[in-house]
Design a protein around this motif. Structure first.
Motif, PDB file in Angstrom:
ATOM      1  N   GLN A 228     -13.017  42.059 -72.657  1.00 32.63           N
ATOM      2  CA  GLN A 228     -13.658  42.453 -71.405  1.00 32.63           C
ATOM      3  C   GLN A 228     -12.625  42.729 -70.320  1.00 32.63           C
ATOM      4  OE1 GLN A 228     -16.081  38.954 -72.011  1.00 32.63           O
ATOM      5  NE2 GLN A 228     -17.731  39.980 -70.915  1.00 32.63           N
ATOM      6  N   ASN A 229     -12.945  43.711 -69.478  1.00 30.63           N
ATOM      7  CA  ASN A 229     -12.203  43.865 -68.224  1.00 30.63           C
ATOM      8  C   ASN A 229     -12.651  42.716 -67.315  1.00 30.63           C
ATOM      9  OD1 ASN A 229     -10.585  45.118 -66.289  1.00 30.63           O
ATOM     10  ND2 ASN A 229     -12.292  46.329 -65.507  1.00 30.63           N
ATOM     11  N   ASN A 230     -12.066  42.612 -66.127  1.00 30.23           N
ATOM     12  CA  ASN A 230     -12.454  41.527 -65.219  1.00 30.23           C
ATOM     13  C   ASN A 230     -12.162  41.967 -63.794  1.00 30.23           C
ATOM     14  OD1 ASN A 230      -9.661  40.385 -64.393  1.00 30.23           O
ATOM     15  ND2 ASN A 230      -9.564  40.732 -66.613  1.00 30.23           N
ATOM     16  N   PRO A 231     -12.640  41.236 -62.806  1.00 31.22           N
ATOM     17  CA  PRO A 231     -12.496  41.695 -61.410  1.00 31.22           C
ATOM     18  C   PRO A 231     -11.052  41.939 -60.979  1.00 31.22           C
ATOM     19  CG  PRO A 231     -14.118  39.945 -61.536  1.00 31.22           C
ATOM     20  CD  PRO A 231     -13.498  40.041 -62.888  1.00 31.22           C
ATOM     21  N   ALA A 232     -10.092  41.268 -61.603  1.00 34.20           N
ATOM     22  CA  ALA A 232      -8.696  41.505 -61.231  1.00 34.20           C
ATOM     23  C   ALA A 232      -8.147  42.759 -61.915  1.00 34.20           C
ATOM     24  CB  ALA A 232      -7.837  40.302 -61.593  1.00 34.20           C
ATOM     25  N   GLY A 233      -8.804  43.190 -62.986  1.00 35.09           N
ATOM     26  CA  GLY A 233      -8.374  44.395 -63.681  1.00 35.09           C
ATOM     27  C   GLY A 233      -7.058  44.248 -64.424  1.00 35.09           C
ATOM     28  N   ILE A 234      -6.662  42.990 -64.721  1.00 36.35           N
ATOM     29  CA  ILE A 234      -5.451  42.780 -65.530  1.00 36.35           C
ATOM     30  C   ILE A 234      -5.838  42.045 -66.804  1.00 36.35           C
ATOM     31  CG2 ILE A 234      -3.788  42.849 -63.634  1.00 36.35           C
ATOM     32  CD1 ILE A 234      -3.954  39.813 -63.504  1.00 36.35           C
ATOM     33  N   GLU A 235      -5.021  42.229 -67.855  1.00 35.88           N
ATOM     34  CA  GLU A 235      -5.367  41.645 -69.146  1.00 35.88           C
ATOM     35  C   GLU A 235      -5.052  40.136 -69.155  1.00 35.88           C
ATOM     36  OE1 GLU A 235      -6.847  43.293 -71.671  1.00 35.88           O
ATOM     37  OE2 GLU A 235      -6.862  45.098 -70.444  1.00 35.88           O
ATOM     38  N   PRO A 236      -5.867  39.338 -69.860  1.00 37.11           N
ATOM     39  CA  PRO A 236      -5.540  37.918 -70.015  1.00 37.11           C
ATOM     40  C   PRO A 236      -4.208  37.764 -70.745  1.00 37.11           C
ATOM     41  CG  PRO A 236      -7.764  38.405 -70.810  1.00 37.11           C
ATOM     42  CD  PRO A 236      -7.094  39.719 -70.557  1.00 37.11           C
ATOM     43  N   LYS A 237      -3.401  36.819 -70.258  1.00 43.36           N
ATOM     44  CA  LYS A 237      -2.082  36.642 -70.879  1.00 43.36           C
ATOM     45  C   LYS A 237      -2.001  35.350 -71.674  1.00 43.36           C
ATOM     46  CE  LYS A 237       0.317  39.354 -67.415  1.00 43.36           C
ATOM     47  NZ  LYS A 237       0.632  39.279 -66.002  1.00 43.36           N
ATOM     48  N   SER A 238      -2.737  34.329 -71.258  1.00 44.09           N
ATOM     49  CA  SER A 238      -2.653  33.051 -71.969  1.00 44.09           C
ATOM     50  C   SER A 238      -4.035  32.407 -71.983  1.00 44.09           C
ATOM     51  CB  SER A 238      -1.672  32.120 -71.264  1.00 44.09           C
ATOM     52  OG  SER A 238      -2.238  31.728 -70.016  1.00 44.09           O
ATOM     53  N   ASP A 239      -4.136  31.270 -72.634  1.00 40.02           N
ATOM     54  CA  ASP A 239      -5.408  30.559 -72.704  1.00 40.02           C
ATOM     55  C   ASP A 239      -5.882  30.103 -71.333  1.00 40.02           C
ATOM     56  OD1 ASP A 239      -5.564  30.977 -75.326  1.00 40.02           O
ATOM     57  OD2 ASP A 239      -4.901  28.976 -75.955  1.00 40.02           O
ATOM     58  N   ARG A 240      -4.942  30.006 -70.359  1.00 40.20           N
ATOM     59  CA  ARG A 240      -5.325  29.620 -68.999  1.00 40.20           C
ATOM     60  C   ARG A 240      -6.214  30.691 -68.353  1.00 40.20           C
ATOM     61  NH1 ARG A 240      -1.246  29.563 -65.188  1.00 40.20           N
ATOM     62  NH2 ARG A 240      -2.507  28.284 -63.792  1.00 40.20           N
ATOM     63  N   ASP A 241      -6.150  31.921 -68.871  1.00 41.47           N
ATOM     64  CA  ASP A 241      -6.874  33.026 -68.237  1.00 41.47           C
ATOM     65  C   ASP A 241      -8.292  33.185 -68.783  1.00 41.47           C
ATOM     66  OD1 ASP A 241      -4.694  33.612 -66.737  1.00 41.47           O
ATOM     67  OD2 ASP A 241      -3.949  35.176 -68.087  1.00 41.47           O
ATOM     68  N   THR A 242      -8.608  32.487 -69.865  1.00 39.93           N
ATOM     69  CA  THR A 242      -9.915  32.713 -70.498  1.00 39.93           C
ATOM     70  C   THR A 242     -10.688  31.408 -70.655  1.00 39.93           C
ATOM     71  OG1 THR A 242      -9.025  32.464 -72.713  1.00 39.93           O
ATOM     72  CG2 THR A 242      -9.062  34.693 -71.809  1.00 39.93           C
ATOM     73  N   VAL A 243     -11.997  31.573 -70.842  1.00 37.78           N
ATOM     74  CA  VAL A 243     -12.864  30.453 -71.209  1.00 37.78           C
ATOM     75  C   VAL A 243     -13.710  30.909 -72.400  1.00 37.78           C
ATOM     76  CG1 VAL A 243     -12.987  29.364 -68.929  1.00 37.78           C
ATOM     77  CG2 VAL A 243     -14.583  31.205 -69.504  1.00 37.78           C
ATOM     78  N   PRO A 244     -14.205  29.994 -73.221  1.00 37.69           N
ATOM     79  CA  PRO A 244     -15.028  30.424 -74.357  1.00 37.69           C
ATOM     80  C   PRO A 244     -16.364  30.994 -73.896  1.00 37.69           C
ATOM     81  CG  PRO A 244     -14.598  28.042 -74.434  1.00 37.69           C
ATOM     82  CD  PRO A 244     -13.973  28.554 -73.193  1.00 37.69           C
ATOM     83  N   PHE A 245     -16.870  31.981 -74.659  1.00 37.10           N
ATOM     84  CA  PHE A 245     -18.127  32.657 -74.305  1.00 37.10           C
ATOM     85  C   PHE A 245     -19.249  31.630 -74.142  1.00 37.10           C
ATOM     86  CE2 PHE A 245     -21.909  35.198 -74.928  1.00 37.10           C
ATOM     87  CZ  PHE A 245     -21.591  36.410 -74.333  1.00 37.10           C
ATOM     88  N   THR A 246     -19.347  30.721 -75.114  1.00 33.42           N
ATOM     89  CA  THR A 246     -20.336  29.647 -74.992  1.00 33.42           C
ATOM     90  C   THR A 246     -19.604  28.366 -74.628  1.00 33.42           C
ATOM     91  OG1 THR A 246     -21.726  30.685 -76.648  1.00 33.42           O
ATOM     92  CG2 THR A 246     -22.127  28.354 -76.231  1.00 33.42           C
ATOM     93  N   PRO A 247     -19.999  27.661 -73.578  1.00 36.40           N
ATOM     94  CA  PRO A 247     -21.235  27.857 -72.811  1.00 36.40           C
ATOM     95  C   PRO A 247     -21.091  28.752 -71.576  1.00 36.40           C
ATOM     96  CG  PRO A 247     -20.205  25.830 -72.115  1.00 36.40           C
ATOM     97  CD  PRO A 247     -19.295  26.445 -73.152  1.00 36.40           C
ATOM     98  N   TYR A 248     -19.856  29.129 -71.184  1.00 40.01           N
ATOM     99  CA  TYR A 248     -19.663  29.696 -69.845  1.00 40.01           C
ATOM    100  C   TYR A 248     -20.431  31.006 -69.621  1.00 40.01           C
ATOM    101  CZ  TYR A 248     -16.167  26.092 -69.461  1.00 40.01           C
ATOM    102  OH  TYR A 248     -15.555  24.885 -69.433  1.00 40.01           O
ATOM    103  N   ALA A 249     -20.185  32.011 -70.513  1.00 38.47           N
ATOM    104  CA  ALA A 249     -20.861  33.297 -70.320  1.00 38.47           C
ATOM    105  C   ALA A 249     -22.331  33.212 -70.728  1.00 38.47           C
ATOM    106  CB  ALA A 249     -20.151  34.384 -71.121  1.00 38.47           C
ATOM    107  N   THR A 250     -22.622  32.425 -71.732  1.00 39.35           N
ATOM    108  CA  THR A 250     -24.001  32.321 -72.219  1.00 39.35           C
ATOM    109  C   THR A 250     -24.940  31.856 -71.112  1.00 39.35           C
ATOM    110  OG1 THR A 250     -22.900  31.443 -74.176  1.00 39.35           O
ATOM    111  CG2 THR A 250     -25.290  31.585 -74.245  1.00 39.35           C
ATOM    112  N   ILE A 251     -24.542  30.778 -70.410  1.00 35.05           N
ATOM    113  CA  ILE A 251     -25.433  30.258 -69.382  1.00 35.05           C
ATOM    114  C   ILE A 251     -25.503  31.198 -68.179  1.00 35.05           C
ATOM    115  CG2 ILE A 251     -23.641  28.774 -68.374  1.00 35.05           C
ATOM    116  CD1 ILE A 251     -27.431  28.118 -68.461  1.00 35.05           C
TER     117      ILE A 251
END
Lengths: 182, 407
Positions: B220-243
């Motif tokens: 996915q793109n994101n509001p900053a428009g830069i690519e995730p570089k490490s695990d600090r930049d992402t969260v798992p789809f479930t539960p975060y995006a699902t809810i």
């Protein structure tokens, strides 16, 4: 799987080309019925036969609407004034130049017979409206004169003429063109 | 579909199935473990809303087809019988009719979100083009569904829209007769539109699968428009995006229900409660609101062929957006000039929508022409030049930095 490269054409090359050719022709032939089924069917074509219309009840100045092949046909019994208006126009100044004589039958110039479908996007124009005494299309504002010619608005062409012929002075057959020598 | 799958089936049955059809692992890696950028905002929930709306339309549509008669003499009355006689038929039809509006509303928000945050840029071009194809399929499906009601607006919308093809030089009228299956819009037209209206939603569902597949390949793109570089930049789809998605679907449903239960005819045209009459064109022909901007563009051009070309071009031009926008910066957050032109473009689209509902005369025509010029200039002049002249703001080092305020 191994690939065998050989300069000589093999039996597999022949099979490949022959299968491809037959398959392509077969696919193209299959398209014919698949596309043709969407065209008007036999009953629709049969229902599109010519129709005879009696003109006697149509008063001077009146426009009647009849149907031929599901299309509205306007039959306009024009007054002297309306004929003159149609004739006294510089043909070359029109968006789709056609003289009044080209749009009527010789000897029957009080009768204008046109397909009542706006040449813009297919709406039915309203009779006796607009600035030119003919038709006004409510959809996008095209205006036609007393010869059904486009005068103003987005329509590109004059109202189309259906094929028709005079059987007598008060009877026409729509769907059949009269001989040019008439 | 990417994501580091750590899927280990718990039950004996799922272990048995996983060795034969690894569907559990596919779902887990796509919708559970799938890493999503941690800074996604609520504008990113409209993809989920759209998937939900497609399901709503398919379910209600299948039910309606059980009661509807696709025959020119009976179609209108069968819709009225759905409204009056079929148990809860009024509800199912109002959900379907207003659902189309809600579907388009969500699609336009989704599209503008993609434009604002530059979601179409490398490497997401194919994802974007699949989205444009989905929009075209939605437009065709919505149009044919509207015709099925067989009221005055249905009939004359079918006539006007199929006549667009008569503008093609030479073969135009042959094509139109072929589309109609007759000499005018009639029963054969209604029959084929019913068949295609039933088919196309499943084509849409198929392209949605490709759309999601492409999304999960590039991320996915994101509001900053830069690519995730490490695990600090992402969260798992479930539960975060699902809810987050589910929450917004419920909020969206409240708006949807408000239309269905309180103003079900607000977005419908009263003339469509008059049975189709091939002998009488209604005094004004207005398409559904979601087509109005394109209709305004069509009417703003006084030449028939050029008007039709502009109508189609106004949609197809979206597919070329990844190459028309020459700026390397994705998000409008860091593009001060683009942001202003973007909002002007949104205002133009809404303005064209308003003008499409007005009669084509006087000042309305003049303003339509000005807005049509801006609509195309935005894509063809402003976007290519902005990439050269715009001074963009510095990008954050990472998504985590942009969220935690260390930009």
């Amino acid at each position: 799987m191994t690939t065998v490269s050989s300069a000589e054409p093999t039996r597999r090359d022949f099979l490949y080309i022959a299968t491809g050719a037959v398959g392509a022709i077969g696919a193209a032939a299959t398209l014919v019925p698949l596309l043709a089924q969407m065209n008007p069917d036999a009953s629709t074509v049969a229902a599109g036969a010519p129709v005879d219309i009696d003109l006697a009840p149509i008063a001077e100045g009146q426009i009647v609407k009849v149907f031929w092949r599901s299309k509205p046909i306007f039959i306009f019994h024009r007054t002297k004034k309306e004929i003159d208006e149609a004739k006294n126009v510089d043909v070359n100044s029109l968006p789709d130049p056609e003289s009044d004589a080209e749009r009527t039958k010789p000897g029957h110039e009080q009768w204008l017979v046109v397909i009542g479908i706006c040449t813009h996007l297919g709406c039915i124009p309203l009779a006796h409206q607009g600035e030119y005494g003919g038709w006004f299309c409510p959809c996008h504002g095209s205006q036609y004169d007393t010869a059904g010619r486009i005068r103003k608005g987005p329509a590109p062409r004059n109202l189309a003429l259906p094929p028709y012929t005079f059987l007598s002075d008060t009877k026409i057959r729509i769907g059949e063109e009269s001989a040019k020598t008439a | 579909m990417s994501g580091h799958s750590t899927y280990r089936p718990q039950s004996k049955f799922m272990q048995w199935l996983e060795k034969r059809l690894p569907i559990g692992g596919l779902v887990h890696s796509s919708f559970v473990a799938y890493p999503t950028p941690r800074n996604l905002n609520y504008w990113w929930t409209f993809g989920g809303i759209l998937a939900f709306m497609l399901a709503v339309q398919i379910v209600t549509g299948i039910v309606l087809a059980m009661h509807y008669t696709p025959q020119a003499d009976m179609a209108f009355n069968s819709v009225e019988s759905i409204m009056r006689d079929v148990n809860y038929g009024w509800l199912i039809r109002y959900v379907h009719a207003n659902g189309a509006s809600m579907f388009f509303l969500a699609a336009y928000i989704h599209l503008f979100r993609g434009m604002y945050y530059g979601s179409y840029k490398e490497p997401r071009e194919v994802l974007w083009i699949l989205g444009v194809i989905l929009l075209l399929l939605m437009i065709a499906t919505g149009f044919m569904g509207y015709v099925l009601v067989w009221g005055q607006m249905s009939f004359w919308a079918a006539t006007v829209i199929t006549n667009l093809f008569s503008a093609i030089p030479g073969v135009g009228s042959t094509i139109v007769t072929w589309l109609w299956g007759g000499y005018a819009v009639g029963n054969p037209t209604l029959n084929r539109f019913f068949s295609l209206h039933y088919l196309l939603p499943f084509v849409i569902a198929g392209v949605v699968v490709l759309h999601i597949w492409a999304l999960h390949v590039v991320g996915q793109n994101n509001p900053a428009g830069i690519e995730p570089k490490s695990d600090r930049d992402t969260v798992p789809f479930t539960p975060y995006a699902t809810i987050k998605d589910t929450f917004m679907i419920v909020v969206f449903c409240i708006v949807f229900a408000w239309f269905v239960f309180y103003i079900p005819n607000y977005l419908l045209h009263p003339d469509n409660y008059i049975p189709a009459n091939p002998a009488q064109t209604p005094p004004e022909i207005v398409p559904e609101w979601y087509y109005l901007p394109f209709y305004a563009i069509l009417r703003s051009i006084p030449n028939k062929l050029l008007g039709v070309c502009a109508l189609f071009a106004s949609i197809v031009i979206l597919a070329f957006l990844p190459w028309l926008d020459t700026s390397p910066v994705r998000s409008a957050r860091y593009r001060p000039l683009y942001r202003q032109f973007f909002w002007l473009f949104v205002a133009t689209a809404i303005g064209l929508g308003y003008l499409g509902s007005r009669p084509p005369e006087g000042v309305y025509v003049v303003i339509s022409r000005i807005l049509t010029v801006y609509y195309f200039a935005f894509f063809l002049i402003i976007l290519p030049l902005l990439g050269i002249f715009e001074k963009t703001r510095p990008l954050p080092n990472s998504i985590a930095d942009s969220v935690l305020g260390k930009a």
